[in-house]
Write a protein that holds these residues in place. Structure first.
Motif, PDB file in Angstrom:
ATOM      1  N   ASP A  41       4.084   7.951   1.455  1.00 54.68           N
ATOM      2  CA  ASP A  41       3.501   6.699   1.929  1.00 54.68           C
ATOM      3  C   ASP A  41       2.066   6.521   1.440  1.00 54.68           C
ATOM      4  O   ASP A  41       1.646   5.413   1.099  1.00 54.68           O
ATOM      5  N   ASN A  44       2.375   5.601  -2.305  1.00 46.57           N
ATOM      6  CA  ASN A  44       2.880   4.236  -2.449  1.00 46.57           C
ATOM      7  C   ASN A  44       1.807   3.204  -2.119  1.00 46.57           C
ATOM      8  O   ASN A  44       1.635   2.223  -2.838  1.00 46.57           O
ATOM      9  N   LYS A  45       1.079   3.412  -1.035  1.00 50.64           N
ATOM     10  CA  LYS A  45       0.025   2.475  -0.650  1.00 50.64           C
ATOM     11  C   LYS A  45      -1.074   2.434  -1.713  1.00 50.64           C
ATOM     12  O   LYS A  45      -1.574   1.360  -2.046  1.00 50.64           O
ATOM     13  N   SER A  46      -1.434   3.579  -2.247  1.00 47.17           N
ATOM     14  CA  SER A  46      -2.470   3.622  -3.282  1.00 47.17           C
ATOM     15  C   SER A  46      -2.044   2.861  -4.532  1.00 47.17           C
ATOM     16  O   SER A  46      -2.848   2.139  -5.130  1.00 47.17           O
ATOM     17  N   ILE A  47      -0.801   3.006  -4.920  1.00 42.03           N
ATOM     18  CA  ILE A  47      -0.291   2.293  -6.093  1.00 42.03           C
ATOM     19  C   ILE A  47      -0.266   0.787  -5.836  1.00 42.03           C
ATOM     20  O   ILE A  47      -0.688  -0.007  -6.683  1.00 42.03           O
ATOM     21  N   LEU A  48       0.194   0.384  -4.666  1.00 44.48           N
ATOM     22  CA  LEU A  48       0.214  -1.041  -4.331  1.00 44.48           C
ATOM     23  C   LEU A  48      -1.196  -1.622  -4.278  1.00 44.48           C
ATOM     24  O   LEU A  48      -1.443  -2.731  -4.772  1.00 44.48           O
ATOM     25  N   ASP A  49      -2.133  -0.882  -3.708  1.00 44.07           N
ATOM     26  CA  ASP A  49      -3.536  -1.334  -3.664  1.00 44.07           C
ATOM     27  C   ASP A  49      -4.089  -1.499  -5.074  1.00 44.07           C
ATOM     28  O   ASP A  49      -4.813  -2.457  -5.355  1.00 44.07           O
ATOM     29  N   GLN A  51      -2.359  -2.189  -7.814  1.00 42.72           N
ATOM     30  CA  GLN A  51      -1.737  -3.371  -8.405  1.00 42.72           C
ATOM     31  C   GLN A  51      -2.389  -4.651  -7.894  1.00 42.72           C
ATOM     32  O   GLN A  51      -2.664  -5.559  -8.665  1.00 42.72           O
ATOM     33  N   ILE A  52      -2.624  -4.705  -6.595  1.00 42.28           N
ATOM     34  CA  ILE A  52      -3.263  -5.882  -6.004  1.00 42.28           C
ATOM     35  C   ILE A  52      -4.656  -6.069  -6.579  1.00 42.28           C
ATOM     36  O   ILE A  52      -5.055  -7.187  -6.926  1.00 42.28           O
TER      37      ILE A  52
END
Length: 57
Positions: A41, A44-49, A51-52
């Protein structure tokens, strides 16, 4: 950190962060060496951050 080995490791981690002007470093104390297996988790959050952040800038 205790011991010479850990002091050198800590120093190298600090220097590694300085390789980029836009870097982030965090310590996940509840995880083990293979953080992607034990704390997916966080990864995943780091990758999504990331990308954003790329989309915004």
């Amino acid at each position: 950190m205790k011991g010479c080995k850990f002091a050198a490791l800590s120093k190298s981690q600090i220097e590694f962060k300085d390789w980029s002007s836009d870097s982030k470093q965090m310590v996940v104390s509840a995880s083990r060496h293979y953080i992607h297996l034990y704390s997916p988790d966080i990864i995943n959050k780091s990758i999504l951050d990331l990308q954003i952040n790329l989309i915004i800038h």
